[in-house]
Design a protein around this motif. Structure first.
Motif, PDB file in Angstrom:
ATOM      1  N   ILE A   1       5.436  -6.516 -49.854  1.00  0.00           N
ATOM      2  CA  ILE A   1       6.547  -6.663 -50.807  1.00  0.00           C
ATOM      3  C   ILE A   1       6.330  -5.676 -51.945  1.00  0.00           C
ATOM      4  O   ILE A   1       5.370  -5.780 -52.712  1.00  0.00           O
ATOM      5  CB  ILE A   1       6.669  -8.092 -51.372  1.00  0.00           C
ATOM      6  CG1 ILE A   1       6.832  -9.107 -50.234  1.00  0.00           C
ATOM      7  CG2 ILE A   1       7.875  -8.163 -52.318  1.00  0.00           C
ATOM      8  CD1 ILE A   1       7.152 -10.511 -50.710  1.00  0.00           C
ATOM      9  N   ASP A   2       7.246  -4.714 -52.026  1.00  0.00           N
ATOM     10  CA  ASP A   2       7.193  -3.632 -53.011  1.00  0.00           C
ATOM     11  C   ASP A   2       7.742  -4.135 -54.349  1.00  0.00           C
ATOM     12  O   ASP A   2       8.552  -5.056 -54.387  1.00  0.00           O
ATOM     13  CB  ASP A   2       8.084  -2.496 -52.492  1.00  0.00           C
ATOM     14  CG  ASP A   2       7.678  -1.136 -53.018  1.00  0.00           C
ATOM     15  OD1 ASP A   2       6.786  -1.067 -53.877  1.00  0.00           O
ATOM     16  OD2 ASP A   2       8.263  -0.141 -52.555  1.00  0.00           O
ATOM     17  N   ASP A   3       7.309  -3.494 -55.435  1.00  0.00           N
ATOM     18  CA  ASP A   3       7.838  -3.803 -56.774  1.00  0.00           C
ATOM     19  C   ASP A   3       7.752  -5.297 -57.061  1.00  0.00           C
ATOM     20  O   ASP A   3       8.638  -5.868 -57.705  1.00  0.00           O
ATOM     21  CB  ASP A   3       9.311  -3.354 -56.903  1.00  0.00           C
ATOM     22  CG  ASP A   3       9.496  -1.886 -56.613  1.00  0.00           C
ATOM     23  OD1 ASP A   3       8.521  -1.124 -56.724  1.00  0.00           O
ATOM     24  OD2 ASP A   3      10.626  -1.493 -56.276  1.00  0.00           O
TER      25      ASP A   3
ATOM     26  N   LEU B   1       1.034  -7.852 -51.351  1.00  0.00           N
ATOM     27  CA  LEU B   1       1.901  -7.818 -52.538  1.00  0.00           C
ATOM     28  C   LEU B   1       1.588  -6.537 -53.290  1.00  0.00           C
ATOM     29  O   LEU B   1       0.426  -6.202 -53.514  1.00  0.00           O
ATOM     30  CB  LEU B   1       1.617  -9.013 -53.469  1.00  0.00           C
ATOM     31  CG  LEU B   1       1.941 -10.416 -52.964  1.00  0.00           C
ATOM     32  CD1 LEU B   1       1.686 -11.437 -54.084  1.00  0.00           C
ATOM     33  CD2 LEU B   1       3.390 -10.507 -52.482  1.00  0.00           C
ATOM     34  N   LYS B   2       2.642  -5.835 -53.690  1.00  0.00           N
ATOM     35  CA  LYS B   2       2.453  -4.600 -54.434  1.00  0.00           C
ATOM     36  C   LYS B   2       2.974  -4.795 -55.852  1.00  0.00           C
ATOM     37  O   LYS B   2       4.182  -4.966 -56.059  1.00  0.00           O
ATOM     38  CB  LYS B   2       3.193  -3.461 -53.728  1.00  0.00           C
ATOM     39  CG  LYS B   2       2.859  -2.105 -54.273  1.00  0.00           C
ATOM     40  CD  LYS B   2       3.294  -1.024 -53.300  1.00  0.00           C
ATOM     41  CE  LYS B   2       2.751   0.307 -53.709  1.00  0.00           C
ATOM     42  NZ  LYS B   2       3.202   1.364 -52.795  1.00  0.00           N
ATOM     43  N   ILE B   3       2.051  -4.782 -56.804  1.00  0.00           N
ATOM     44  CA  ILE B   3       2.423  -5.023 -58.205  1.00  0.00           C
ATOM     45  C   ILE B   3       3.166  -3.816 -58.758  1.00  0.00           C
ATOM     46  O   ILE B   3       2.691  -2.684 -58.666  1.00  0.00           O
ATOM     47  CB  ILE B   3       1.170  -5.282 -59.071  1.00  0.00           C
ATOM     48  CG1 ILE B   3       0.332  -6.420 -58.483  1.00  0.00           C
ATOM     49  CG2 ILE B   3       1.562  -5.577 -60.518  1.00  0.00           C
ATOM     50  CD1 ILE B   3      -1.029  -6.578 -59.151  1.00  0.00           C
TER      51      ILE B   3
ATOM     52  N   SER C   1      -1.773   5.577 -47.028  1.00  0.00           N
ATOM     53  CA  SER C   1      -0.949   6.597 -47.647  1.00  0.00           C
ATOM     54  C   SER C   1       0.467   6.057 -47.715  1.00  0.00           C
ATOM     55  O   SER C   1       0.919   5.418 -46.769  1.00  0.00           O
ATOM     56  CB  SER C   1      -0.963   7.851 -46.789  1.00  0.00           C
ATOM     57  OG  SER C   1      -0.500   7.552 -45.484  1.00  0.00           O
ATOM     58  N   GLU C   2       1.142   6.278 -48.842  1.00  0.00           N
ATOM     59  CA  GLU C   2       2.557   5.919 -48.885  1.00  0.00           C
ATOM     60  C   GLU C   2       3.368   7.187 -48.676  1.00  0.00           C
ATOM     61  O   GLU C   2       3.178   8.173 -49.388  1.00  0.00           O
ATOM     62  CB  GLU C   2       2.950   5.265 -50.213  1.00  0.00           C
ATOM     63  CG  GLU C   2       4.456   4.924 -50.252  1.00  0.00           C
ATOM     64  CD  GLU C   2       4.909   4.159 -51.488  1.00  0.00           C
ATOM     65  OE1 GLU C   2       4.085   3.933 -52.395  1.00  0.00           O
ATOM     66  OE2 GLU C   2       6.100   3.792 -51.541  1.00  0.00           O
ATOM     67  N   ALA C   3       4.255   7.155 -47.691  1.00  0.00           N
ATOM     68  CA  ALA C   3       5.138   8.296 -47.433  1.00  0.00           C
ATOM     69  C   ALA C   3       6.315   8.229 -48.391  1.00  0.00           C
ATOM     70  O   ALA C   3       6.987   7.208 -48.487  1.00  0.00           O
ATOM     71  CB  ALA C   3       5.627   8.254 -45.988  1.00  0.00           C
TER      72      ALA C   3
ATOM     73  N   VAL D   1       5.705   2.991 -45.189  1.00  0.00           N
ATOM     74  CA  VAL D   1       7.048   3.573 -45.242  1.00  0.00           C
ATOM     75  C   VAL D   1       7.962   2.599 -45.988  1.00  0.00           C
ATOM     76  O   VAL D   1       7.918   1.392 -45.754  1.00  0.00           O
ATOM     77  CB  VAL D   1       7.567   3.816 -43.801  1.00  0.00           C
ATOM     78  CG1 VAL D   1       9.025   4.215 -43.801  1.00  0.00           C
ATOM     79  CG2 VAL D   1       6.718   4.878 -43.099  1.00  0.00           C
ATOM     80  N   ASN D   2       8.762   3.142 -46.912  1.00  0.00           N
ATOM     81  CA  ASN D   2       9.728   2.311 -47.636  1.00  0.00           C
ATOM     82  C   ASN D   2      10.947   2.061 -46.770  1.00  0.00           C
ATOM     83  O   ASN D   2      11.497   2.993 -46.191  1.00  0.00           O
ATOM     84  CB  ASN D   2      10.157   3.018 -48.929  1.00  0.00           C
ATOM     85  CG  ASN D   2       9.015   3.130 -49.917  1.00  0.00           C
ATOM     86  OD1 ASN D   2       8.638   2.150 -50.552  1.00  0.00           O
ATOM     87  ND2 ASN D   2       8.447   4.322 -50.027  1.00  0.00           N
ATOM     88  N   LEU D   3      11.387   0.825 -46.704  1.00  0.00           N
ATOM     89  CA  LEU D   3      12.552   0.474 -45.906  1.00  0.00           C
ATOM     90  C   LEU D   3      13.686   0.075 -46.844  1.00  0.00           C
ATOM     91  O   LEU D   3      13.486  -0.732 -47.748  1.00  0.00           O
ATOM     92  CB  LEU D   3      12.196  -0.703 -44.988  1.00  0.00           C
ATOM     93  CG  LEU D   3      12.637  -0.617 -43.542  1.00  0.00           C
ATOM     94  CD1 LEU D   3      12.113   0.640 -42.881  1.00  0.00           C
ATOM     95  CD2 LEU D   3      12.190  -1.836 -42.776  1.00  0.00           C
TER      96      LEU D   3
ATOM     97  N   LEU E   1       5.201  -1.546 -43.631  1.00  0.00           N
ATOM     98  CA  LEU E   1       6.563  -1.387 -44.129  1.00  0.00           C
ATOM     99  C   LEU E   1       6.645  -1.986 -45.525  1.00  0.00           C
ATOM    100  O   LEU E   1       6.215  -3.127 -45.730  1.00  0.00           O
ATOM    101  CB  LEU E   1       7.545  -2.080 -43.189  1.00  0.00           C
ATOM    102  CG  LEU E   1       7.527  -1.572 -41.745  1.00  0.00           C
ATOM    103  CD1 LEU E   1       8.420  -2.444 -40.857  1.00  0.00           C
ATOM    104  CD2 LEU E   1       7.968  -0.113 -41.679  1.00  0.00           C
ATOM    105  N   GLU E   2       7.132  -1.211 -46.482  1.00  0.00           N
ATOM    106  CA  GLU E   2       7.294  -1.707 -47.847  1.00  0.00           C
ATOM    107  C   GLU E   2       8.736  -2.168 -48.037  1.00  0.00           C
ATOM    108  O   GLU E   2       9.678  -1.397 -47.885  1.00  0.00           O
ATOM    109  CB  GLU E   2       6.917  -0.616 -48.861  1.00  0.00           C
ATOM    110  CG  GLU E   2       5.457  -0.206 -48.747  1.00  0.00           C
ATOM    111  CD  GLU E   2       4.941   0.586 -49.958  1.00  0.00           C
ATOM    112  OE1 GLU E   2       5.710   0.830 -50.909  1.00  0.00           O
ATOM    113  OE2 GLU E   2       3.746   0.955 -49.935  1.00  0.00           O
ATOM    114  N   LEU E   3       8.875  -3.435 -48.350  1.00  0.00           N
ATOM    115  CA  LEU E   3      10.197  -4.058 -48.481  1.00  0.00           C
ATOM    116  C   LEU E   3      10.344  -4.623 -49.888  1.00  0.00           C
ATOM    117  O   LEU E   3       9.372  -5.095 -50.459  1.00  0.00           O
ATOM    118  CB  LEU E   3      10.323  -5.206 -47.472  1.00  0.00           C
ATOM    119  CG  LEU E   3       9.852  -4.905 -46.051  1.00  0.00           C
ATOM    120  CD1 LEU E   3       9.374  -6.176 -45.350  1.00  0.00           C
ATOM    121  CD2 LEU E   3      10.975  -4.276 -45.277  1.00  0.00           C
TER     122      LEU E   3
HETATM  123 CA    CA Z   1       7.070   1.795 -52.228  1.00  0.00          CA
END
Ligand code: CA
Ligand code: C2E
Ligand code: CA
Ligand code: CA
Length: 279
Positions: A178-180, A199-201, A57-59, A116-118, A148-150
């Motif tokens: 790694i976000d985005d 890796l998050k596309i 789940s992404e908060a 969680v987005n940092l 942790l999404e960075l």
């Molecule tokens: Ca994110």
């Protein structure tokens, strides 16, 4: 000096438009939002394509403003970063998300994790690793259940320093994503030095994957890159069956997007988990 003061005065008084006013208001209200319990988290499912199950789940933070209604993070995260308020807000997000995820696990959804987005400010905080260790200990959440999404830019401001922090976080046992991915300016050479797991596309590539050959090629390349580097890969912003088919075909591991579910309140997320167990 005096000159600057007068210029400021001349600039602001006649030109103070609606947008600037709103910004000032939001900034003022942001200071008390945490004390007034105006923040809440929504959670968006991450679905594993092999099993078809919700694995994470992404908060995502929401601000229930007493007059403005629900304010999206796009309108206040930047301000929170500029004012330093992101530190207490980010700490609240982290703790709340970990408490919630642990509750789901104790309810029998053992394998669920939370992301969680940092923000940059949090990442550069001196005691980041210690404060995350504290939250994990207090909440009882297994470190491997926290991701942790960075962003790339966050890691690229000072690469050596970033590698130090990432290594500290890895030693705790949390997962790093790694976000985005693909939208920043990180170099592939650094990618192998960052101890990351996922890796998050970015949604901007996924959006036109079925109509734009370049976006399709970029997405396929990121998936292939992840495979070769032995990283997991997730696509965000998946809205259609056609996009899903492409991603599946290229070998993407997980998806997240409106096709499956938008971000929802915790109770709704729990319903999704329960429905899934019933099938
Ligand atoms: Ca994110
Ligand atoms: P992000 O981390 O890239 O999060 C994904 C955004 O895409 C979320 O917007 C989500 O609601 C949206 N989204 C998910 N699936 C779809 C889809 O299928 N189609 C479309 N069009 N959009 C989709 P949201 O919640 O408005 O958040 C925007 C950004 O605000 C996030 O982008 C993240 O950068 C930031 N943010 C949100 N919550 C937090 C937080 O707790 N801390 C920090 N530092 N940043 C946050
Ligand atoms: Ca994104
Ligand atoms: Ca982002």
């Amino acid at each position: 000096g005096k000159q600057t003061g007068r210029n400021n005065f001349q600039f602001y008084t006649p030109a103070m438009n609606e947008q600037a006013l709103e910004r000032l208001r939001i900034e003022g209200d942001l200071r008390s939002a945490l004390d007034n319990n105006e923040f809440l988290l929504h959670y968006q499912p991450k679905v594993d394509l092999a099993s078809g199950r919700i694995v994470g789940s992404e908060a995502l933070i929401r601000w229930q403003h007493p007059q403005l209604g629900m304010v999206s993070p796009a309108r206040f995260i930047g301000l929170a970063e500029e004012t330093g308020l992101i530190l207490p807000i980010g700490a609240w997000v982290l703790r709340t998300a970990c408490v919630q995820c642990r509750r789901w696990q104790l309810d029998g959804h053992d394998d669920i994790s939370v992301s969680v987005n940092l923000s940059v400010g949090q990442f550069l905080q001196k005691d980041l690793v210690i404060s995350i260790a504290d939250v994990l200990e207090d909440t009882g959440l297994p470190p491997a259940s926290l991701e942790l999404e960075l962003t790339e830019s966050l890691m690229m401001t000072d690469v050596e320093h970033a590698i130090g922090i990432l290594t500290g976080l890895k030693e705790l046992g949390v997962r790093l994503s790694i976000d985005d991915f693909g939208t920043g300016y990180s170099s592939l050479a650094y990618l192998k030095r960052f101890p990351i797991d996922v890796l998050k596309i970015d949604r901007s590539f996924v959006r036109d994957i079925t109509i734009d050959a370049d976006d399709a090629a970029i997405t396929a390349s990121i998936i292939s890159l992840a495979r070769h580097l032995k990283l997991r890969v997730i696509a965000e912003g998946v809205e259609t069956d056609e996009q899903l088919d492409y991603l599946r075909h290229y070998g993407c591991d997980e998806i997240q997007g409106y096709l499956f579910s938008p971000p929802v309140p915790a109770e709704k997320f729990e319903q999704l988990l329960r429905q899934e167990r019933a099938v």
